[in-house]
Design an enzyme around this catalytic site. Sequence first.
Site, PDB file in Angstrom:
ATOM      1  N   LYS A 130       0.861  -1.194   0.000  1.00  0.00           N
ATOM      2  CA  LYS A 130       0.000   0.000   0.000  1.00  0.00           C
ATOM      3  C   LYS A 130       0.884   1.227   0.000  1.00  0.00           C
ATOM      4  O   LYS A 130       2.021   1.186   0.478  1.00  0.00           O
ATOM      5  CB  LYS A 130      -0.875   0.028   1.251  1.00  0.00           C
ATOM      6  CG  LYS A 130      -2.085   0.904   1.122  1.00  0.00           C
ATOM      7  CD  LYS A 130      -3.184   0.141   0.426  1.00  0.00           C
ATOM      8  CE  LYS A 130      -4.487   0.895   0.336  1.00  0.00           C
ATOM      9  NZ  LYS A 130      -5.579  -0.026   0.005  1.00  0.00           N
TER      10      LYS A 130
HETATM   11  N1  GLU Z   1      -7.341   0.056  -3.256  1.00  0.00           N
HETATM   12  C1  GLU Z   1      -8.106  -1.125  -3.484  1.00  0.00           C
HETATM   13  C2  GLU Z   1      -8.141  -1.979  -2.230  1.00  0.00           C
HETATM   14  O1  GLU Z   1      -7.933  -1.517  -1.145  1.00  0.00           O
HETATM   15  C3  GLU Z   1      -7.648  -1.878  -4.718  1.00  0.00           C
HETATM   16  C4  GLU Z   1      -6.262  -2.402  -4.665  1.00  0.00           C
HETATM   17  C5  GLU Z   1      -5.787  -3.001  -5.976  1.00  0.00           C
HETATM   18  O2  GLU Z   1      -6.579  -3.147  -6.888  1.00  0.00           O
HETATM   19  O3  GLU Z   1      -4.601  -3.309  -6.033  1.00  0.00           O
HETATM   20  O4  GLU Z   1      -8.462  -3.142  -2.297  1.00  0.00           O
END
Ligand code: GLU
Length: 440
Positions: A130
Amino acid sequence: MSDGTTTEGRTPTAQDIVGRDKDPHLDDDNPFEAMMARFDHAAELLDLDPGIYRVLRHPEKQLIVSVPIQRDSGDLEVFTGYRVVHNTARGPGKGGIRFDLRVTLDEVKALAAWMTWKCAVVNIPFGGAKGGVVCDPPTLSVGELERLTRRFTAALMDILGPESDIPAPDVNTNERVMAWIMDTYSMHQRHPTTAVVTGKPVEMGGSLGRREATGRGCMIATTEALKHLGLPLRGTKLAVQGFGNVGSIGAHLLEQEGLTVVAVSDVSGAIYNPNGIRVEDAMNWVRDHRYLSGYPGAEQISADELFTLDVDVLLPAAVENAITRKNAGDVRAKIICEGANGPTTAGADRILEENGVFVIPDILANAGGVTVSYFEWVQDRMGYFWDEGMVIDRLNGIMTNAFRDVLAVSQRHSVNMRVASYMLAIERVAAVHRLRGLYA
Ligand code: GLU
């Protein structure tokens, strides 16, 4: 107050784990603590090997970068950005990038770990990562946002890559931001690299159905839960906190399944109509007026009241810590579908369980987004694109299987869906650690 690493430096015992989980002073608002409390509890139930437990408690990489950009005024400003790769045992790190004033390293660490568990719950070959930049997007011009995104991407060049770490949209980031990330990375690589980021515009290697995927996944998980509890779809009342990509599309798709959306909220407050709010009208209102407030045909209520309404399903789809020890006892819904990451604190979990609320945990409920990100990455690497029907069919298959897998663990071990989802995920990640062994 615990800092989340109380057993650092020595092998934790089961007592450490139980002790932590029962810690009345647990910092309920700290998302890393909230994630770890759940992790510890599931690890204890799994009787997880202490060595693997320690490995999984530590993110593989944590990068803090200063991101200088030139403001439109000509001034230089320096923002702080983070990227955390929690675990890559099952595949490259995967997870979004958020632009928000509330971003902290602890938050990004929690969100990265949640991505590891989420990808394992839906059984896609990714680990968890993240990123975030501490900034206030509404105060930035498009040009400033672009410079910030490009400079942040440049700072992450050593860790990003289709085989190593793949960002995606998250809070306050979108397809346009993903396009800038892809372009910046590709300029450095000297060739177009579409698979380095997902959630891109469809014209440049994005996947059909990605934009709607998280909301669609929430819809699938909610309908599965309603079926499991023997509740009907038609006329079932839904309240939605957050009216961004996940909340608005989740509400719209659930409305199409026959549910009645009685309340929705955004940062401007909540609107309520016991006879139903037409989601498309509310979406149009927000398109024209930016916020929900002032929407005709519904009563204005406070954002807090939304959680206490007499509804069947609650869809928190904003940010962390919406349902806490303070308001969990007032929840009247039978089902909570966690569209956001970490909307329920560990303290609230216990109250909801005592009250018999069926919680579809975030790492299952909102996994539709990363699942279609996986499809996007596959399509980019094949250079061959699927039609939307194929995306939707495959998403349906993965989400319903994941729901049933978690439910089966929950029934086998007599635990709630949250604990079951962690147990399933941790066991899948641990199994790969055992097979791979330790490189020394
Ligand atoms: N931000 C989204 C989540 O928290 C998508 C993450 C992604 O597609 O890599 O799942």
